[in-house]
Design a protein around this motif. Structure first.
Motif, PDB file in Angstrom:
ATOM      1  N   ASP A  45       2.541 -12.555  12.086  1.00 30.20           N
ATOM      2  CA  ASP A  45       1.757 -11.312  12.098  1.00 30.20           C
ATOM      3  C   ASP A  45       1.452 -10.912  10.651  1.00 30.20           C
ATOM      4  OD1 ASP A  45       0.592  -8.859  12.442  1.00 30.20           O
ATOM      5  OD2 ASP A  45       2.150  -8.061  13.774  1.00 30.20           O
TER       6      ASP A  45
ATOM      7  N   LEU B  69      -8.209  -4.218   1.074  1.00 26.81           N
ATOM      8  CA  LEU B  69      -6.849  -4.691   0.823  1.00 26.81           C
ATOM      9  C   LEU B  69      -6.245  -3.971  -0.371  1.00 26.81           C
ATOM     10  CD1 LEU B  69      -4.483  -6.551   1.369  1.00 26.81           C
ATOM     11  CD2 LEU B  69      -5.636  -8.331   0.016  1.00 26.81           C
TER      12      LEU B  69
ATOM     13  N   LEU C   2       1.564 -14.592   3.412  1.00 30.54           N
ATOM     14  CA  LEU C   2       0.715 -14.465   4.593  1.00 30.54           C
ATOM     15  C   LEU C   2       0.521 -15.804   5.304  1.00 30.54           C
ATOM     16  CD1 LEU C   2      -2.070 -11.900   3.628  1.00 30.54           C
ATOM     17  CD2 LEU C   2       0.220 -11.519   4.531  1.00 30.54           C
TER      18      LEU C   2
ATOM     19  N   GLU D 222      -0.660  -8.931   9.352  1.00 27.78           N
ATOM     20  CA  GLU D 222      -0.838  -7.486   9.168  1.00 27.78           C
ATOM     21  C   GLU D 222       0.502  -6.788   9.024  1.00 27.78           C
ATOM     22  OE1 GLU D 222      -3.578  -5.517   8.766  1.00 27.78           O
ATOM     23  OE2 GLU D 222      -4.564  -7.437   8.469  1.00 27.78           O
ATOM     24  N   ALA D 223       1.486  -7.243   9.769  1.00 32.35           N
ATOM     25  CA  ALA D 223       2.819  -6.649   9.673  1.00 32.35           C
ATOM     26  C   ALA D 223       3.459  -6.951   8.322  1.00 32.35           C
ATOM     27  CB  ALA D 223       3.701  -7.175  10.805  1.00 32.35           C
TER      28      ALA D 223
ATOM     29  N   ARG E 218      -4.845  -0.606   0.319  1.00 34.93           N
ATOM     30  CA  ARG E 218      -3.605  -0.600   1.086  1.00 34.93           C
ATOM     31  C   ARG E 218      -2.383  -0.813   0.196  1.00 34.93           C
ATOM     32  NH1 ARG E 218      -4.097  -4.478   6.218  1.00 34.93           N
ATOM     33  NH2 ARG E 218      -2.071  -3.501   6.652  1.00 34.93           N
TER      34      ARG E 218
ATOM     35  N   ILE F 284       1.863  -7.324   5.473  1.00 37.13           N
ATOM     36  CA  ILE F 284       1.233  -6.429   4.507  1.00 37.13           C
ATOM     37  C   ILE F 284       1.777  -5.010   4.659  1.00 37.13           C
ATOM     38  CG2 ILE F 284      -0.943  -5.391   3.771  1.00 37.13           C
ATOM     39  CD1 ILE F 284      -2.339  -7.972   4.666  1.00 37.13           C
ATOM     40  N   ALA F 285       1.839  -4.526   5.894  1.00 36.59           N
ATOM     41  CA  ALA F 285       2.296  -3.159   6.134  1.00 36.59           C
ATOM     42  C   ALA F 285       3.723  -2.955   5.647  1.00 36.59           C
ATOM     43  CB  ALA F 285       2.192  -2.839   7.626  1.00 36.59           C
TER      44      ALA F 285
END
Length: 318
Positions: A34, A61, A29, A36-37, A64, A39-40
């Protein structure tokens, strides 16, 4: 066999980065355009999280990451991990309780000496040309000679500081949740009693709700006008507004801090005070110690994926 996937929440030193990238499929991270991207994209594959104790692993978190097995912290503190959620999801949590003990204890003693003897102010006095222009600086009102060091939280770091302090000739007292067997230091059954009995109060507690603002105006009054507060534990343990008021009013003589309530922001009232020594949370901040902390995190990850048993699970894991 596919490498285990690890989500890294904080930067690491290059030597640790190299080892992590060789052993695991790592997703970082820090520096990501990005996060968030990141993690996704990796969420379904992530089996581990690694971080220094500046990352945050909350319930959101963890939810997810359906295949998360372990959170490995490269440091002693782990209050940023939601332990209730981790236990509910059977996620192992590990830390590095021994890697930074000696380094932090060294800085604690340095901070004690700097604070009581006003060494930071003396350095500034000389650099500003005041010694030549105005003559000798005023004598420091405090001394370590004959003083008592009260340690709030006699854990690994507290014990290490006590050993160093004994070599300085300081008398030692302490408070904790219980009196420790085999410890000859004077025990006090409350923070108030410890503050009243010592000249220098060292905060070496962990963070969390149990210690939040443990050092408040009442404790500072007990410490008294000739007393000093030093904090190398967690910034949240000290009510900084109360501390500023006490330093300004002369309720206590001085304070030395390496940790703060809202890092990296420091209470603005502290910055202009000559009777406060302020360090930027660097007690473990040497390359050898930060490398050792990262290696301890790596050892826990490797042990978990090789044997299912980490090297140093946190106490709540049983």
């Amino acid at each position: 066999m596919a490498k285990p996937t690890v989500l890294m929440l904080t930067p690491m030193l290059p030597a640790i980065v190299e080892k992590l990238n060789a052993r695991f499929e790592t997703h970082w991270l820090p520096g990501a355009a990005d996060p968030e991207a990141v993690i996704a994209d990796a969420a379904e594959r992530v089996r581990a999280i690694g971080m220094f104790p500046t990352g945050k692993v909350d319930a959101a978190l963890m939810r997810r990451l359906p295949n998360l097995e372990i959170v490995a912290v490269a440091g002693a503190g782990y209050e940023w991990v939601d332990m209730s959620e981790a236990k509910a999801r059977s996620v192992m949590v590990t830390n590095a309780p021994d890697a930074l003990t000696a380094e932090v204890a060294d800085v604690a003693m340095a901070l004690i000496v700097m604070t009581v003897r006003k060494l930071a102010a003396a350095d500034a006095y000389l650099r500003a040309g005041r010694w030549e222009a105005e003559g000798p600086m005023k004598l420091s009102p405090g001394s370590l000679v004959g003083a008592t060091l009260g340690i709030l939280g006699l854990g690994r770091i507290g014990h290490a500081v006590a050993k160093r302090a004994e070599a300085f000739g300081l008398k030692i007292a302490y408070h904790g949740r219980r009196r420790q067997d085999g410890v000859a230091y004077a025990y006090h059954d409350s923070p108030e009693a410890l503050a009243e009995a010592c000249d220098i109060l060292l905060v070496a507690t962990p963070g969390g709700a149990d210690t939040h603002h443990m050092i408040d105006a009442r404790i500072l009054e007990k410490l008294g006008r000739s007393g000093y507060l030093v904090n190398i534990g967690r910034g949240t343990a000290v009510d900084e507004a109360a501390l500023v008021a006490a330093l300004e009013a002369g309720t206590i003589a001085g304070a030395g801090l390496d940790v703060y309530e809202d890092e990296p922001r420091v209470h603005p009232g502290l910055v202009g005070l000559e009777n406060a020594v302020l360090l930027p949370h660097l007690a473990s901040g040497s390359v050898p110690t930060r490398t050792a902390m990262g290696q301890a995190m790596l050892d826990n990850l490797e042990a978990w994926f090789e044997t299912g048993k980490p090297v140093s699970p946190v106490s709540e894991m049983g």
